[in-house]
Motif scaffolding. Sequence first.
Motif, short mmCIF file in Angstrom:
data_model
loop_
_atom_site.label_atom_id
_atom_site.label_comp_id
_atom_site.label_asym_id
_atom_site.label_seq_id
_atom_site.Cartn_x
_atom_site.Cartn_y
_atom_site.Cartn_z
N GLY A 196 -60.73 -34.82 -15.91
CA GLY A 196 -60.21 -34.06 -17.02
C GLY A 196 -59.91 -34.80 -18.17
O GLY A 196 -59.42 -35.94 -17.93
N VAL A 197 -60.60 -34.37 -19.34
CA VAL A 197 -60.45 -35.22 -20.53
C VAL A 197 -59.52 -34.30 -21.67
O VAL A 197 -59.98 -33.30 -22.02
N ILE A 198 -58.52 -35.11 -22.29
CA ILE A 198 -57.64 -34.29 -23.04
C ILE A 198 -57.59 -35.34 -24.27
O ILE A 198 -57.28 -36.34 -23.86
N LEU A 257 -59.19 -31.72 -28.10
CA LEU A 257 -60.21 -31.66 -27.22
C LEU A 257 -59.68 -31.53 -26.01
O LEU A 257 -58.71 -32.16 -25.74
N ILE A 258 -60.38 -30.58 -25.34
CA ILE A 258 -59.98 -30.46 -23.93
C ILE A 258 -61.27 -30.02 -23.12
O ILE A 258 -61.94 -29.31 -23.65
N ASN A 259 -61.57 -30.81 -21.98
CA ASN A 259 -62.76 -30.17 -21.13
C ASN A 259 -62.58 -29.32 -20.10
O ASN A 259 -61.20 -29.14 -19.65
N PRO A 260 -63.61 -28.61 -19.44
CA PRO A 260 -63.55 -27.68 -18.65
C PRO A 260 -62.73 -28.17 -17.28
O PRO A 260 -61.62 -27.37 -16.89
N THR A 261 -62.78 -29.36 -16.90
CA THR A 261 -62.28 -30.01 -15.70
C THR A 261 -60.66 -29.92 -15.98
O THR A 261 -59.87 -29.48 -15.14
N ALA A 262 -60.19 -30.50 -17.30
CA ALA A 262 -59.01 -30.38 -17.51
C ALA A 262 -58.15 -29.19 -17.54
O ALA A 262 -57.19 -28.76 -17.27
N GLU A 263 -59.16 -28.13 -18.01
CA GLU A 263 -58.65 -26.84 -18.27
C GLU A 263 -58.22 -26.26 -16.75
O GLU A 263 -57.19 -25.64 -16.44
N ARG A 264 -59.19 -26.77 -15.56
CA ARG A 264 -59.06 -26.09 -14.39
C ARG A 264 -57.72 -26.88 -13.96
O ARG A 264 -57.03 -26.16 -13.21
N LEU A 265 -57.54 -28.20 -14.11
CA LEU A 265 -56.73 -28.77 -13.52
C LEU A 265 -55.16 -28.46 -14.03
O LEU A 265 -54.19 -28.29 -13.30
N SER A 275 -72.07 -32.48 -23.27
CA SER A 275 -72.47 -32.40 -21.93
C SER A 275 -71.93 -33.23 -21.07
O SER A 275 -71.51 -32.87 -19.87
N ILE A 276 -71.62 -34.50 -21.46
CA ILE A 276 -70.91 -35.46 -20.51
C ILE A 276 -69.56 -34.60 -20.23
O ILE A 276 -69.09 -34.63 -19.29
N LEU A 277 -68.72 -34.26 -21.51
CA LEU A 277 -67.41 -33.83 -21.12
C LEU A 277 -67.66 -32.60 -20.37
O LEU A 277 -66.54 -32.10 -19.61
N GLU A 278 -68.63 -31.86 -20.42
CA GLU A 278 -68.50 -30.33 -19.83
C GLU A 278 -68.55 -30.52 -18.25
O GLU A 278 -68.19 -29.89 -17.43
N ARG A 319 -81.56 -34.12 -42.97
CA ARG A 319 -82.04 -33.38 -41.72
C ARG A 319 -82.09 -34.46 -40.42
O ARG A 319 -81.73 -34.12 -39.39
N THR A 320 -82.88 -35.56 -40.68
CA THR A 320 -82.95 -36.76 -39.70
C THR A 320 -81.50 -37.05 -39.24
O THR A 320 -81.06 -37.02 -38.04
N GLN A 321 -80.60 -37.22 -40.25
CA GLN A 321 -79.29 -37.70 -39.95
C GLN A 321 -78.40 -36.54 -39.04
O GLN A 321 -77.63 -36.67 -38.04
N MET A 322 -78.55 -35.30 -39.55
CA MET A 322 -78.07 -34.21 -38.70
C MET A 322 -78.48 -34.15 -37.45
O MET A 322 -77.80 -33.76 -36.61
N ASP A 323 -79.78 -34.44 -37.29
CA ASP A 323 -80.44 -34.14 -35.98
C ASP A 323 -79.88 -35.24 -35.10
O ASP A 323 -79.57 -34.99 -33.97
N ARG A 324 -79.62 -36.33 -35.62
CA ARG A 324 -78.95 -37.37 -34.73
C ARG A 324 -77.67 -37.15 -34.46
O ARG A 324 -77.28 -37.30 -33.29
N ILE A 325 -77.08 -36.62 -35.40
CA ILE A 325 -75.48 -36.19 -35.18
C ILE A 325 -75.41 -35.11 -34.20
O ILE A 325 -74.72 -35.09 -33.09
N TYR A 326 -76.36 -34.03 -34.29
CA TYR A 326 -76.23 -32.85 -33.47
C TYR A 326 -76.78 -33.41 -31.74
O TYR A 326 -76.01 -33.01 -30.74
N GLU A 327 -77.89 -34.30 -31.86
CA GLU A 327 -78.16 -34.82 -30.51
C GLU A 327 -76.92 -35.63 -29.87
O GLU A 327 -76.69 -35.42 -28.76
N ASN A 328 -76.14 -36.52 -30.65
CA ASN A 328 -75.23 -37.10 -29.95
C ASN A 328 -73.99 -36.30 -29.75
O ASN A 328 -73.41 -36.24 -28.83
N GLU A 329 -73.58 -35.40 -30.36
CA GLU A 329 -72.59 -34.30 -30.13
C GLU A 329 -72.97 -33.65 -28.89
O GLU A 329 -72.14 -33.51 -28.08
N GLY A 330 -74.49 -33.25 -28.87
CA GLY A 330 -74.79 -32.45 -27.47
C GLY A 330 -74.66 -33.29 -26.42
O GLY A 330 -74.17 -32.91 -25.36
N ARG A 331 -74.99 -34.54 -26.62
CA ARG A 331 -74.92 -35.47 -25.18
C ARG A 331 -73.52 -35.47 -24.84
O ARG A 331 -73.47 -35.48 -23.73
N LEU A 332 -72.45 -35.92 -25.92
CA LEU A 332 -71.23 -35.94 -25.69
C LEU A 332 -70.54 -34.75 -24.90
O LEU A 332 -69.79 -34.81 -23.84
#
Length: 601
Positions: free
Chosen positions: A267-269, A279-287, A259-262, A244-257
């Motif tokens: 644009g990041v691909i 992987l493709i973020n919204p800015t890249a989608e738009r561009l 939100s950065i990408l969002e 649980r602790t490890q998954m929490d950490r993973i989810y947290e990191n994933e969430g941070r990453l």
Amino acid sequence: MGKLRFRSRLTLNLIWLIGISMLGAGLLMVTLFERSHIEELKQNLLRELKVLVITDDWQHTGEEESLIAYYTERLHQLRESAGARLTYVRQDGVVLGDSEHDPWTMDNHLGREEIAKALQNGTGFVIRHSSTLKQNMLYAALLIQDDQTGAKIGVLRISMSLADVEAAVQKFWMYLIIGMFVLFIIVSYVSYRIARSITRPIEKMTRVAKQIAERNYHSRVAVSRHDEVGQLAEAINQMSDSLRTQMDRIYENEGRLNSILEHIRFGVIMVHQDGKIVLINPTAERLIGFTRDELLGQPFTSERYPLPFTKLIEVCIQRGEHVREEQVLHFPEERLVEINVTPIGADKDKVNGFLIVIHDITELRRLERMRSEFVANVSHELKTPIASVQGFSETLLSGALDDRETARSFIQIIYHESERLNRLVGDLLDLSKIESKRSPLQLSAVDLNQVIDNSLQMVDTVAENKKIKLVKKLSDPIYLEADEDRLQQILMNLLSNGINYTPEGGTVTISAELDDKHDQDEPGHVQIVVSDTGIGIPEEDLPRIFERFYRVDKARSRSSGGTGLGLSIVKHLVELHHGTIRVESEVGIGTQFTIILPIIQ
Ligand code: ADP
């Protein structure tokens, strides 16, 4: 279902084992019982035979007929005391007497197994089914020998039904089966309980382990024992905790990453080493104009969704190093972008994929262009008055000074140009101050009526000279929160523009009213309109008149003393007050500027 099967399988196996071993034990017991019974019977019969052989005379002589009569008679008598069938067979197999049958009807008995055995070994025992009596019989035979010579004389046989023995065995079987059945039930029940005590916690742990596998990390096994099973349960709980602790950490990191990408404005691909987009973020989608759903899992070389920088990725693959390029994208809209492709991986030889970062530099380049244009414009604007000041003073110096009339008009021009220069520098300084927000607004409650009056007063003389009528329309007093000087600057600019671009005899009107749509929640707005009956602005110029130095007619603006910065300053000031400005105009009819300002900042 699974747990039932698990538990019953263990119990069934146990019961099978118990059943089979009990059956084996029972069979062994019965066999031993039967054997010892028969053995005892054999010994009894043998003893009886021995007594009979000793106590009787078996060497009678005479005719066969009389011998048979004698022995038959004798055996009939002996049968009473022996309680069993007796047969006397001579050593040649002829039956000389029988307690039950007539010897004359009986065949030669040398072939009988027990007789043959007795003749050879002294004794013979055989169990045989008697077809006459329809039951199993035990035959015991004893060899009779001459006391002196030891010659074989005959064989005395005694036979007994085994019915009693068999009945006893049967009874024994019955008790054994009942006993075993009862024992079996008890043992089965006990083993079921034992099996359950083992399987139950295992079932519980299996359930919890499954829930953990389904990502329910809050599931726990209740630990109530301290044996191996309890330790296992404890270990499962600890595993769940750490997962649980490890998954929490993973989810947290994933969430941070994520939100950065969002939210990042790049644009990041990401392209996997197998060439698929992962992987493709919204800015890249738009561009690039394709959605995540369309692109994810597609090769970067896909013809259906062509990427504008496929070539660049290929160059990056070839060179194995970071590449950068500026490129114009035409789809979905024209944009100037900077594209960076970087190989990603643990080291240079092991590339896991490519990271493509797209930076939209359209705006940046536009601003750069605007800035350089502005510098060019400023220089040009400054150059014109400076050139005329320089030109006229040169002419004055080279002799014109002597002609008083010419000199006077020249000096007049020099004065005008320097005034213009002064205004220009003043406007430029003002604009730069407003743009860099160096001079914050001095907000206070402003009486709009007062400000309008002041502004009108300032342009009054100019209007009068041009025979232009100034009209003010303001029904109720209006107060708003604003910077009084700035507000006056706005109105003055608009009024003097109106006067400047309106021919003689025209009218410039200023009106203000409260936006009546306001209620408690919204503080409301005030709308100020400055309109004239002037030359108007052609439609194609309307969108640009708020730009710095933009003029519809350069010569006219200059001759009227305009700097080309007035509307630009107005727009900035209105926006500083969180307001909006718009313009409507018709060539030859007039122009109308509408400003909407909030009452409270
Ligand atoms: P200027 O100092 O030249 O007046 P502004 O920034 O105030 O500069 O205005 C920009 C241009 O917009 C002017 O040169 C003129 O062509 C046009 N303009 C502004 N106000 C009016 C108006 N009331 N009627 C017609 N044209 C106008």
